[in-house]
Design a protein around this motif. Structure first.
Motif, PDB file in Angstrom:
ATOM      1  N   SER A   1       0.830  -1.210   0.000  1.00 32.12           N
ATOM      2  CA  SER A   1       0.000   0.000   0.000  1.00 32.12           C
ATOM      3  C   SER A   1       0.862   1.258   0.000  1.00 32.12           C
ATOM      4  O   SER A   1       0.566   2.218  -0.726  1.00 32.12           O
ATOM      5  N   VAL A   2       1.948   1.265   0.766  1.00 31.64           N
ATOM      6  CA  VAL A   2       2.866   2.415   0.756  1.00 31.64           C
ATOM      7  C   VAL A   2       3.522   2.551  -0.617  1.00 31.64           C
ATOM      8  O   VAL A   2       3.598   3.651  -1.176  1.00 31.64           O
TER       9      VAL A   2
ATOM     10  N   GLN B   1      -3.248   6.541  -7.707  1.00 32.13           N
ATOM     11  CA  GLN B   1      -4.227   7.372  -7.002  1.00 32.13           C
ATOM     12  C   GLN B   1      -5.193   6.548  -6.157  1.00 32.13           C
ATOM     13  O   GLN B   1      -5.487   6.904  -5.032  1.00 32.13           O
ATOM     14  N   ARG B   2      -5.675   5.471  -6.729  1.00 36.44           N
ATOM     15  CA  ARG B   2      -6.645   4.638  -6.022  1.00 36.44           C
ATOM     16  C   ARG B   2      -5.995   3.285  -5.734  1.00 36.44           C
ATOM     17  O   ARG B   2      -5.493   2.624  -6.640  1.00 36.44           O
ATOM     18  N   LEU B   3      -5.986   2.892  -4.486  1.00 35.43           N
ATOM     19  CA  LEU B   3      -5.354   1.646  -4.056  1.00 35.43           C
ATOM     20  C   LEU B   3      -5.872   0.459  -4.865  1.00 35.43           C
ATOM     21  O   LEU B   3      -7.083   0.270  -4.993  1.00 35.43           O
TER      22      LEU B   3
ATOM     23  N   GLN C   1       2.394   1.526  -3.497  1.00 33.00           N
ATOM     24  CA  GLN C   1       1.399   2.013  -4.466  1.00 33.00           C
ATOM     25  C   GLN C   1       1.238   3.525  -4.358  1.00 33.00           C
ATOM     26  O   GLN C   1       1.215   4.231  -5.373  1.00 33.00           O
ATOM     27  N   LYS C   2       1.120   4.027  -3.162  1.00 38.90           N
ATOM     28  CA  LYS C   2       0.943   5.476  -2.970  1.00 38.90           C
ATOM     29  C   LYS C   2       2.170   6.249  -3.438  1.00 38.90           C
ATOM     30  O   LYS C   2       2.058   7.261  -4.128  1.00 38.90           O
TER      31      LYS C   2
END
Length: 185
Positions: free
Chosen positions: A37-38, A46-48, A40-41
């Motif tokens: 998740s980190v 923009q959207r997980l 990806q951000k």
């Protein structure tokens, strides 16, 4: 707040003692999820991507935690729990020549086939192209982590320590892959 954290830690330690395999599997899964998740951000997504996240959690839970659990037990049996520097060096060498190449290969195949959903021929080609540099980079980084892990960590914390470092490593690899994609584009 400190009291809540203390109680949480005590509960975690109790679970680690009563159910070590399950606790390590859950910990590895959660840390794999945090890492993804980190990553990806930081990669600008923009959207997980929930499917990708859950598949990474599954890998940590079903493979990373259990494999590490049994690997460290086996290593301590092979080397009879010794922690002198010569024995630690042997453990690190054995780990780097066996489980490191296997883990990296398995992850690349899993990521290509399962997470990205690519056909086997594409995955095979990508693994052939990327595996040598991934493994070489791993051999520059992970022996230091293995040294610290085998020398200073009690057996019950080795998988957790490794999973935490792998969480950070996963973020690094994602950002590195993104940088390569941007510079090529």
């Amino acid at each position: 707040m400190g009291e809540i954290a203390k109680k949480g830690w005590q509960q975690y330690m109790l679970q680690l003692q009563l159910h070590p395999l399950r606790t390590k599997a859950i910990t590895a899964g959660v840390l794999a999820g945090i890492s993804d998740s980190v990553a990806q951000k930081l990669s600008g997504i923009q959207r997980l991507q929930l499917k990708r996240l859950l598949l990474k959690v599954l890998f940590g839970f079903a493979y990373g935690g259990p494999f590490g659990h049994f690997l460290h037990i086996l290593m301590d049996k092979i080397f009879k729990g010794k922690k002198d520097k010569k024995t630690v060096a042997k453990k690190v060498l054995l780990e780097q020549l066996t489980s490191s190449p296997w883990n990296n290969m398995l992850f690349l195949v899993y990521y290509g086939l399962v997470v990205e959903g690519r056909p086997w021929t594409q995955v095979k080609s990508k693994v052939k192209k990327d595996y040598p540099s991934v493994q070489l980079t791993a051999w520059m980084f992970w022996p230091i982590i293995g040294w610290v892990n085998h020398l200073y960590m009690p057996l019950q914390f080795r998988v957790i320590f490794h999973s935490f470092i792998a969480c950070c490593w996963g973020i690094f690899l994602n950002l590195r892959a993104r940088t390569k994609a941007i510079t090529k584009g």
